[in-house]
Design a protein around this motif. Structure first.
Motif, PDB file in Angstrom:
ATOM      1  N   TRP A  64      76.658  47.426  31.898  1.00 19.06           N
ATOM      2  CA  TRP A  64      75.491  47.313  31.005  1.00 19.06           C
ATOM      3  C   TRP A  64      75.888  47.302  29.528  1.00 19.06           C
ATOM      4  N   GLN A  65      77.145  47.689  29.273  1.00 19.88           N
ATOM      5  CA  GLN A  65      77.622  47.629  27.886  1.00 19.88           C
ATOM      6  C   GLN A  65      78.407  46.351  27.608  1.00 19.88           C
ATOM      7  N   ALA A  66      78.356  45.418  28.552  1.00 16.57           N
ATOM      8  CA  ALA A  66      79.197  44.219  28.440  1.00 16.57           C
ATOM      9  C   ALA A  66      78.894  43.393  27.208  1.00 16.57           C
ATOM     10  N   HIS A  67      77.694  43.592  26.610  1.00 12.46           N
ATOM     11  CA  HIS A  67      77.361  42.787  25.422  1.00 12.46           C
ATOM     12  C   HIS A  67      78.342  43.046  24.278  1.00 12.46           C
ATOM     13  N   GLU A  68      79.088  44.162  24.365  1.00 10.35           N
ATOM     14  CA  GLU A  68      80.121  44.415  23.348  1.00 10.35           C
ATOM     15  C   GLU A  68      81.223  43.366  23.413  1.00 10.35           C
ATOM     16  N   LEU A  69      81.358  42.750  24.601  1.00  8.63           N
ATOM     17  CA  LEU A  69      82.392  41.735  24.777  1.00  8.63           C
ATOM     18  C   LEU A  69      81.776  40.338  24.833  1.00  8.63           C
ATOM     19  N   TRP A  70      80.641  40.177  24.193  1.00  7.40           N
ATOM     20  CA  TRP A  70      79.898  38.912  24.199  1.00  7.40           C
ATOM     21  C   TRP A  70      80.780  37.759  23.749  1.00  7.40           C
ATOM     22  N   ASN A  71      80.798  36.677  24.544  1.00  8.35           N
ATOM     23  CA  ASN A  71      81.592  35.523  24.110  1.00  8.35           C
ATOM     24  C   ASN A  71      80.765  34.234  24.111  1.00  8.35           C
ATOM     25  N   SER A  72      79.413  34.402  24.072  1.00 10.42           N
ATOM     26  CA  SER A  72      78.520  33.247  24.101  1.00 10.42           C
ATOM     27  C   SER A  72      78.795  32.418  25.354  1.00 10.42           C
ATOM     28  N   PHE A  73      79.058  31.122  25.196  1.00  5.05           N
ATOM     29  CA  PHE A  73      79.221  30.256  26.358  1.00  5.05           C
ATOM     30  C   PHE A  73      80.676  29.884  26.611  1.00  5.05           C
ATOM     31  N   ALA A  74      81.585  30.757  26.152  1.00  8.98           N
ATOM     32  CA  ALA A  74      83.008  30.441  26.320  1.00  8.98           C
ATOM     33  C   ALA A  74      83.397  30.291  27.778  1.00  8.98           C
ATOM     34  N   ASN A  75      82.824  31.160  28.666  1.00  4.42           N
ATOM     35  CA  ASN A  75      83.149  31.053  30.093  1.00  4.42           C
ATOM     36  C   ASN A  75      82.775  29.689  30.644  1.00  4.42           C
ATOM     37  N   TYR A  76      81.607  29.188  30.167  1.00  4.62           N
ATOM     38  CA  TYR A  76      81.129  27.903  30.690  1.00  4.62           C
ATOM     39  C   TYR A  76      81.979  26.737  30.180  1.00  4.62           C
ATOM     40  N   SER A  77      82.389  26.835  28.931  1.00  4.32           N
ATOM     41  CA  SER A  77      83.237  25.740  28.432  1.00  4.32           C
ATOM     42  C   SER A  77      84.620  25.801  29.081  1.00  4.32           C
ATOM     43  N   ASP A  78      85.118  27.044  29.362  1.00  5.73           N
ATOM     44  CA  ASP A  78      86.374  27.171  30.104  1.00  5.73           C
ATOM     45  C   ASP A  78      86.257  26.525  31.484  1.00  5.73           C
ATOM     46  N   LEU A  79      85.124  26.788  32.078  1.00  6.46           N
ATOM     47  CA  LEU A  79      84.879  26.287  33.429  1.00  6.46           C
ATOM     48  C   LEU A  79      84.978  24.762  33.472  1.00  6.46           C
ATOM     49  N   MET A  80      84.357  24.137  32.453  1.00 10.08           N
ATOM     50  CA  MET A  80      84.364  22.672  32.408  1.00 10.08           C
ATOM     51  C   MET A  80      85.792  22.131  32.389  1.00 10.08           C
ATOM     52  N   ALA A  81      86.686  22.915  31.763  1.00  7.18           N
ATOM     53  CA  ALA A  81      88.063  22.450  31.605  1.00  7.18           C
ATOM     54  C   ALA A  81      88.988  22.981  32.706  1.00  7.18           C
ATOM     55  N   ASP A  82      88.423  23.746  33.646  1.00  4.52           N
ATOM     56  CA  ASP A  82      89.260  24.386  34.672  1.00  4.52           C
ATOM     57  C   ASP A  82      89.514  23.424  35.831  1.00  4.52           C
TER      58      ASP A  82
END
Lengths: 312, 362
Positions: A64-82
């Protein structure tokens, strides 16, 4: 006169009655509805939330504290390139495109053989259903052993070939892919067979007789009576197998662990490996969400098209 | 068009004998009804003619041709099922065209024949409709049309009217007879409804317990039943059958009917050769008796059944149960004692042991 008065009043009273009972109904079912909503929606919302962060359980903070590690849509852009993700997805679709049609045709063929009585039919029928009841992990071990280089498959091949055959099935990318597909077909053809046989038995005998008396051959009867009458059940059987097959994991993972390399890595195995080995949970959440959305859209379209076909 | 010959036909299912030793000749263009109660073997006979089941013994010939081993798709038999077996996943047109498609009839020819048949059966407006959800009378016409379009030499109908209501049944009886005259096919019609058999068939074959009991024109079978079963089965109500014993009374022969008294002297032709003291069944139709003030059978009236145009008196005592049909003004009430006079020419005698009719001996 009183009758007329009653006639006009009654519907209004009924209307209020139904509205009241509707309201009561909502209240009475509310706890259950909240519970269901919680079970269904909460994990997805949680997943959406985590997928937008770099959170992992090793970070020492609660999810529930994960928002401290907020990275916006970085996971999704990584995914596109994975590339590994896309190749796993493509492989999963390929497995489905091979397994489901083969299982369907084999199941249909068996159903045709079993629809009429013959000596030993009941016994053979029970035998044929056994693979389906084997725990997939156990089936995985069975095929793992069958395809060992000193295993029974090579022994049988040696017998026919006349010289020792020592193929390393699970070490060669193509052969390993072949082996895991064989295990899936072995395990799930019986389910196809079971469902299709149930549908075939349900085709009305009199209609088949009527068609025969009108001069229709077996093939014509099959094409014009049996298949159209089985349409719904065929759609159900295919839908079940497509959805199930997309999630294939147990036998594949046990037989090859997704290898050699990534030769048999399906989307489930990919997610499992990334979660367990790399512990980047935010990324995994993004992967799972994309697959969920893609699968939902595809199946919604498919089910809509299929049910339109059925109602026609 | 062809004739059907059934010779020594028999069918057993395991230890159960459904039909034995059936011999029947059905002439070209004839309408024969197989009539009997459920389980009498009539449907089994029909299924063997169609080729759905193989006979255990005996043979079936269409004209000169032995049908042994000929599959049902090649017998050229039209069959109307009890439940019509309409292909509900197709349209009316597709149903009618099914046989023509299956046997490779060309498109133009097919269309012409379907349209002709639809016209004939008043189905033209429905051709594009799906067959599911049509009313029973339309389904029935469709079932007949679907078979008739193949112009089969032999038409078999398995209780086609058992699913329709009484009013429509009356209409269809006339219509079916009309269709048969139109198509001029050999028709075999299975039914347990004697009214259908009586009104439509050229000849009736009465069956019971896997045996063919009597074949004849409806009037002949009705007037001269060959045994006790046929006598009791045909007619509504069926023939009165009273157990008795022959006794000589002066010059003539009478039947001692026990509590009902002594019958009137039998007409000469019936009793010639009848030994005295023989156990017989004395039969007469409920329509063939009259109330009289003279001598006759004295019977108490147990029940008066009024059914519109007619009144049925249920009479008898002890072991007897006798019905009489009178017009609706009959001045009788329950509990009355009546005297029945029976026209001797309408009396039928049966052997009490075998059930067979005792026919006139010359």
């Amino acid at each position: 006169m009183t009758m007329a008065a009653l006639d006009t009043n009654t519907p209004v009273m009924e209307h209020e009655d139904t509205r009241d009972s509707r309201r009561l109904g909502i209240w009475l079912t509310l706890p259950a509805q909240i519970l269901v909503l919680f079970i269904a929606v909460f994990p997805i919302l949680m997943q959406v939330y985590i997928s937008l962060t770099d959170w992992s359980p090793l970070d020492g903070i609660g999810w529930w504290q994960a928002h401290e590690l907020w990275n916006s849509f970085a996971n999704y852009s990584d995914l596109m390139a994975d590339d590994r993700f896309w190749s796993a997805l493509g492989r999963t679709v390929l497995v489905m495109a091979i397994c489901v049609p083969v299982e369907f045709l084999l199941g249909l063929g068996l159903a045709i053989l079993f629809v009429d009585d013959f000596p030993g039919r009941r016994f053979l029928y029970s035998v044929l259903l056994i693979p389906m009841m084997v725990v997939p992990a156990v089936a995985g071990y069975m095929f793992f052993m069958l395809f060992q280089s000193g295993g029974p498959v090579n022994d049988i091949l040696s017998f026919f070939y006349g010289a020792p055959v020592t193929i390393a099935w699970l070490a060669d990318p193509d052969l390993a892919f072949f082996a895991v597909i064989v295990s899936d077909i072995w395990q799930w053809t019986p389910l196809m067979f079971l469902i299709l046989l149930a549908g075939m038995v349900g085709v009305p005998e009199d209609q088949l007789r009527a068609a025969t008396l009108l001069g229709a051959s077996w093939a014509t009867r099959f094409r014009t009576i049996v298949l159209p009458r089985m349409k719904t059940i065929i759609i159900i059987a295919l839908a079940i197998r497509v959805i199930e097959n997309f999630k294939v994991f147990d036998n594949f993972y046990i037989m090859t662990g997704g290898g050699p390399g990534v030769a048999t890595e399906t989307i489930s195995i990919y997610i499992y490996k990334v979660t367990q080995q790399e512990l980047i949970w935010g990324y995994v959440a993004a992967v799972a969400l994309v697959i969920l959305i893609a699968l939902s859209v595809v199946s919604a379209i498919a089910i809509k098209r299929m049910s339109r076909g059925v109602s026609q | 068009m062809t004739s059907i010959h059934l010779a020594n036909l028999g069918k057993t299912f395991g230890s159960f004998t459904a039909l034995r030793n059936m011999n029947l000749e059905i002439a070209d263009g004839e309408f024969v009804a197989l009539l009997g109660p459920s389980g009498c073997g009539k449907s089994t006979t029909m299924n063997m003619i169609s080729g759905m089941i193989e006979p255990s013994e005996g043979e079936i010939l269409f004209g000169e041709r032995d049908m042994r081993g000929v599959p049902m798709s090649r017998r050229g038999v039209g069959f109307v099922f009890q439940n019509y077996a309409i292909f509900t996943h197709m349209t009316v047109y597709e149903n009618l065209a099914y046989g023509l498609c299956a046997t490779g009839v060309g498109k133009a020819e097919r269309e012409r024949r379907v349209n002709d048949m639809a016209e004939f059966l008043h189905l033209t407006a429905l051709l594009k409709k799906p067959a599911a959800g049509l009313s029973v009378n339309i389904l029935q016409r469709l079932a007949i049309g679907r078979s008739a379009i193949m112009e089969p030499a032999i038409f078999l109908l398995d209780e086609p009217l058992s699913n329709v209501d009484a009013a429509f049944r009356a209409v269809m009886r006339t219509e079916l007879k009309h269709l048969q005259r139109e198509f001029r096919q050999t028709m075999v019609y299975v039914t347990h409804d004697q009214l259908e058999a009586m009104t439509m068939a050229d000849r009736i074959a009465v069956m019971d317990h896997g045996k063919l009991l009597q074949v004849g024109t409806p009037i002949d079978v009705y007037n001269n039943p060959s045994n006790v079963f046929v006598a009791g089965f045909l007619g509504s109500p069926g023939m009165n059958l009273i157990k008795g014993r022959s006794v000589a009374s002066g010059e003539a022969m009478c039947i001692d009917l026990g509590e009902a008294g002594l019958s009137a002297p039998l007409p000469g032709a019936l009793f010639r050769g009848l030994p005295e003291g023989k156990a017989v069944v004395y039969g007469f139709r409920p329509e063939h008796c009259e109330l009289t003030d003279d001598d006759g059978l004295r019977l108490p009236v147990n029940f008066v059944e009024r059914i519109g145009a007619r009144t049925i008196l249920h009479m008898g005592q002890g072991g007897h149960s006798i019905k009489g049909v009178f017009d609706n003004r009959v001045p009788v009430r329950q509990g009355d004692i009546v005297t029945l006079a029976i026209d001797p020419s309408n009396i039928r005698l049966f052997d009490a042991d075998t059930g067979a009719a005792i026919v006139e001996t010359h």
